[in-house]
Design an enzyme around this catalytic site. Structure first.
Site, PDB file in Angstrom:
ATOM      1  N   ASP A 260       0.833  -1.226   0.000  1.00 19.39           N
ATOM      2  CA  ASP A 260       0.000   0.000   0.000  1.00 19.39           C
ATOM      3  C   ASP A 260       0.858   1.262   0.000  1.00 19.39           C
ATOM      4  O   ASP A 260       0.624   2.170  -0.801  1.00 19.39           O
ATOM      5  CB  ASP A 260      -1.046  -0.001   1.141  1.00 19.39           C
ATOM      6  CG  ASP A 260      -0.487  -0.033   2.556  1.00 19.39           C
ATOM      7  OD1 ASP A 260       0.711  -0.328   2.730  1.00 19.39           O
ATOM      8  OD2 ASP A 260      -1.269   0.234   3.493  1.00 19.39           O
TER       9      ASP A 260
ATOM     10  N   GLY B  13      -3.543  -6.207  18.228  1.00 16.74           N
ATOM     11  CA  GLY B  13      -2.169  -6.627  17.932  1.00 16.74           C
ATOM     12  C   GLY B  13      -2.106  -7.986  17.276  1.00 16.74           C
ATOM     13  O   GLY B  13      -1.059  -8.619  17.232  1.00 16.74           O
TER      14      GLY B  13
ATOM     15  N   GLY C 265      -2.878  -8.480  14.143  1.00 22.06           N
ATOM     16  CA  GLY C 265      -2.706  -8.309  12.701  1.00 22.06           C
ATOM     17  C   GLY C 265      -4.019  -8.218  11.959  1.00 22.06           C
ATOM     18  O   GLY C 265      -4.069  -8.354  10.740  1.00 22.06           O
ATOM     19  N   LEU C 266      -5.116  -7.998  12.684  1.00 17.69           N
ATOM     20  CA  LEU C 266      -6.425  -7.889  12.028  1.00 17.69           C
ATOM     21  C   LEU C 266      -6.873  -6.432  11.985  1.00 17.69           C
ATOM     22  O   LEU C 266      -8.028  -6.123  11.716  1.00 17.69           O
ATOM     23  CB  LEU C 266      -7.466  -8.750  12.768  1.00 17.69           C
ATOM     24  CG  LEU C 266      -7.116 -10.242  12.807  1.00 17.69           C
ATOM     25  CD1 LEU C 266      -8.109 -11.015  13.650  1.00 17.69           C
ATOM     26  CD2 LEU C 266      -7.071 -10.825  11.391  1.00 17.69           C
TER      27      LEU C 266
ATOM     28  N   SER D 214      -7.013  -3.878  14.413  1.00 13.67           N
ATOM     29  CA  SER D 214      -7.878  -3.261  15.414  1.00 13.67           C
ATOM     30  C   SER D 214      -7.726  -1.745  15.345  1.00 13.67           C
ATOM     31  O   SER D 214      -8.644  -1.004  15.709  1.00 13.67           O
ATOM     32  CB  SER D 214      -7.513  -3.773  16.807  1.00 13.67           C
ATOM     33  OG  SER D 214      -6.132  -3.633  17.043  1.00 13.67           O
TER      34      SER D 214
ATOM     35  N   GLU E  73      -3.369   7.795  12.700  1.00 17.28           N
ATOM     36  CA  GLU E  73      -2.397   6.757  13.022  1.00 17.28           C
ATOM     37  C   GLU E  73      -0.961   7.259  12.823  1.00 17.28           C
ATOM     38  O   GLU E  73      -0.075   6.981  13.616  1.00 17.28           O
ATOM     39  CB  GLU E  73      -2.675   5.548  12.136  1.00 17.28           C
ATOM     40  CG  GLU E  73      -2.090   4.294  12.666  1.00 17.28           C
ATOM     41  CD  GLU E  73      -2.811   3.066  12.144  1.00 17.28           C
ATOM     42  OE1 GLU E  73      -4.045   3.117  11.923  1.00 17.28           O
ATOM     43  OE2 GLU E  73      -2.133   2.061  11.940  1.00 17.28           O
TER      44      GLU E  73
ATOM     45  N   ASP F 232      -5.661  -0.654   5.570  1.00 18.01           N
ATOM     46  CA  ASP F 232      -6.620  -1.065   6.592  1.00 18.01           C
ATOM     47  C   ASP F 232      -7.861  -0.173   6.584  1.00 18.01           C
ATOM     48  O   ASP F 232      -8.990  -0.645   6.706  1.00 18.01           O
ATOM     49  CB  ASP F 232      -5.959  -1.036   7.969  1.00 18.01           C
ATOM     50  CG  ASP F 232      -4.645  -1.796   7.974  1.00 18.01           C
ATOM     51  OD1 ASP F 232      -4.524  -2.748   7.183  1.00 18.01           O
ATOM     52  OD2 ASP F 232      -3.752  -1.432   8.752  1.00 18.01           O
TER      53      ASP F 232
END
Ligand code: GLA
Length: 337
Positions: free
Chosen positions: A21, A104, A106-107, A109, A140, A152
Site C-alpha cells: 500500500d 495486535g 494483525g487484524l 484493530s 495513526e 486497513d
C-alpha cells in the site's frame, strides 16, 4: 447530533498484497465481521469523555485542542483533532468503546477503532469515504506514531459482503472481486506474538523502500522495473513489492477461474517472499504457518504488518478448522448502526 449515535468499524484480513500500500501497489483485502463499536452520547460542557470498556480505562480532554497521549487515547484524541482540522464541527460527547477484535493480532484493530471513532464523532455518513480513510490514516501516522499506509482504512470503509476488494494504491481505484470459495474456508490463527506498528520493523521497512526509490530515481516502487543494481537488502525489499503486486492479480485470476489450489500456492509464495525478501517474520509466525500447513491448509501466510500477529490460511473442503483458529468471511463495511 441525535441523542445517541453508534458506529462500528470492522477489522480486516488482507487476502494478498502485503506491504504494497505504501508502495503505490496492489492489495486484495476484506473486512471481517469482528470489530470495534463506538457509542457517542451528547454531553454538556466543552470536553470529550472516553471509556475503553474492555480495558477498564478512561480519558477526558478539552474538545478544543486535545493534547497528545499514548495507547488507545492517542486514537481518540487524534480522531477528534483531525476531524476538527478537516473543518468538522464536533460536539462534546461521551464515547464508549467496545471491541470483539483481538488487539495486535494483525487484524487491524487500529483501523477498526479509527473508523468507528470518526463515524461516531461525525454522527452521519461522511461525504467522501476515501477522504475519511486518509483522515484515519493521519490519526495513526501523526498521533499514534505508526507510519502505516491506507490498506486497513480503505478495507474497513469499502468492504463488500461476499467480496474482497482490489485496491490500486496508485489511483485509489477500488474494485470488488467476488470471493467464491466453493466449500473452502479462510481462517486466521493468532501467532501469539503481538506487534505494534510504532515499535516493530514496520517503519524501518518503509524507510528501506524510500531508499530503494531514491536509488532508482522513481517516485514509488510501482514504477520500478529494473532492480538488479540495488544494493542488498534494498533489492530484496523491492523484489518482494514487485512480485507481491503480481501475485495480487494472479490471485484475482485464480479466483475468477475457481482455481483455489492456485490461490493456496500464491498465499504460500507471498509468505515466503515476506519471510525471505522482506524479513518480516518471527519464529512464532513460522510455527503458526507450519501448524496450519500440517493441519491441511492449501496455503498460509502472515497477514498485516508482520513481525508477529495473525496467519491466514486457506483450507480445502473437509479440512477441520484447527483449534483456536477463526473462520473469516467478508463482512459489511464500517458504518453507523
Ligand atoms: C499494516 C499497515 C498497512 C499495511 C500492512 C502491510 O497493516 O497498517 O497500512 O502496510 O501493514 O501490508
Amino acid at each position: 447530533m441525535a441523542e445517541k449515535v453508534r458506529a462500528r468499524g470492522p477489522g480486516r484480513v488482507n487476502l494478498i498484497g502485503e506491504h504494497t500500500d505504501y508502495n503505490a501497489g496492489l492489495a486484495l483485502p476484506f473486512a471481517i465481521d469482528r470489530g470495534v463499536t463506538v457509542t457517542a452520547e451528547p454531553l454538556a460542557g466543552d470536553r470529550i469523555e472516553a471509556r475503553a470498556l474492555d480495558l477498564g480505562e478512561s480519558d477526558e480532554f478539552a474538545l478544543a485542542g486535545p493534547e497528545r497521549a499514548t495507547g488507545w487515547r492517542a486514537f481518540v484524541r487524534g480522531a477528534v483533532a483531525e476531524l476538527q482540522a478537516a473543518g468538522h464541527e464536533l460536539r462534546p460527547v461521551r464515547l464508549t468503546i467496545e471491541s470483539d477484535l483481538e488487539q495486535g493480532a494483525g487484524l487491524s484493530s487500529s483501523a477498526a477503532l479509527e473508523t468507528a471513532l470518526c463515524l461516531a464523532l461525525l454522527g452521519e455518513e461522511p461525504a467522501d469515504r476515501v477522504e475519511l480513510a486518509k483522515l484515519c490514516s493521519r490519526v495513526e501516522n501523526d498521533w499514534v506514531g505508526a507510519e502505516t499506509g491506507l490498506l486497513d482504512q480503505l478495507a474497513a470503509l469499502f468492504s463488500d459482503p461476499g467480496h474482497a476488494v482490489r485496491i490500486d494504491f496508485a489511483s485509489l481505484e477500488i474494485e470488488p472481486v467476488p470471493l467464491e470459495l466453493a466449500g473452502w474456508t479462510l481462517v486466521t490463527l493468532d501467532s501469539g506474538a503481538t506487534h505494534t506498528h510504532a515499535g516493530s520493523g514496520y517503519n524501518e521497512r518503509r524507510r528501506e523502500c524510500r531508499e530503494a526509490c531514491a536509488a532508482l530515481g522513481v517516485a514509488s516502487l510501482r514504477e520500478a522495473t529494473e532492480i538488479d543494481d540495488l544494493p542488498e537488502p534494498l533489492r530484496a525489499r523491492a523484489r518482494h513489492v514487485l512480485t507481491e503486486n503480481a501475485r495480487v492479480d494472479a490471485t484475482i485470476a485464480a479466483l475468477r477461474a475457481g482455481d483455489l489450489d492456485e490461490v493456496g500456492r500464491l498465499l504460500d509464495a507471498s509468505h515466503a517472499s515476506l519471510r525471505d525478501d522482506y524479513a518480516a517474520s518471527v519464529p512464532e509466525v513460522e510455527q503458526t504457518v507450519e501448524r496450519l500447513k500440517e493441519a491441511g491448509a492449501a496455503g498460509a501466510r502472515m497477514v498485516g504488518g508482520g513481525f508477529g500477529g495473525a496467519v491466514l490460511a486457506l483450507l480445502p473442503p473437509g479440512v477441520a478448522v484447527p483449534d483456536g483458529a477463526l473462520g473469516v468471511v467478508p463482512g459489511p463495511p464500517a458504518g453507523l448502526l
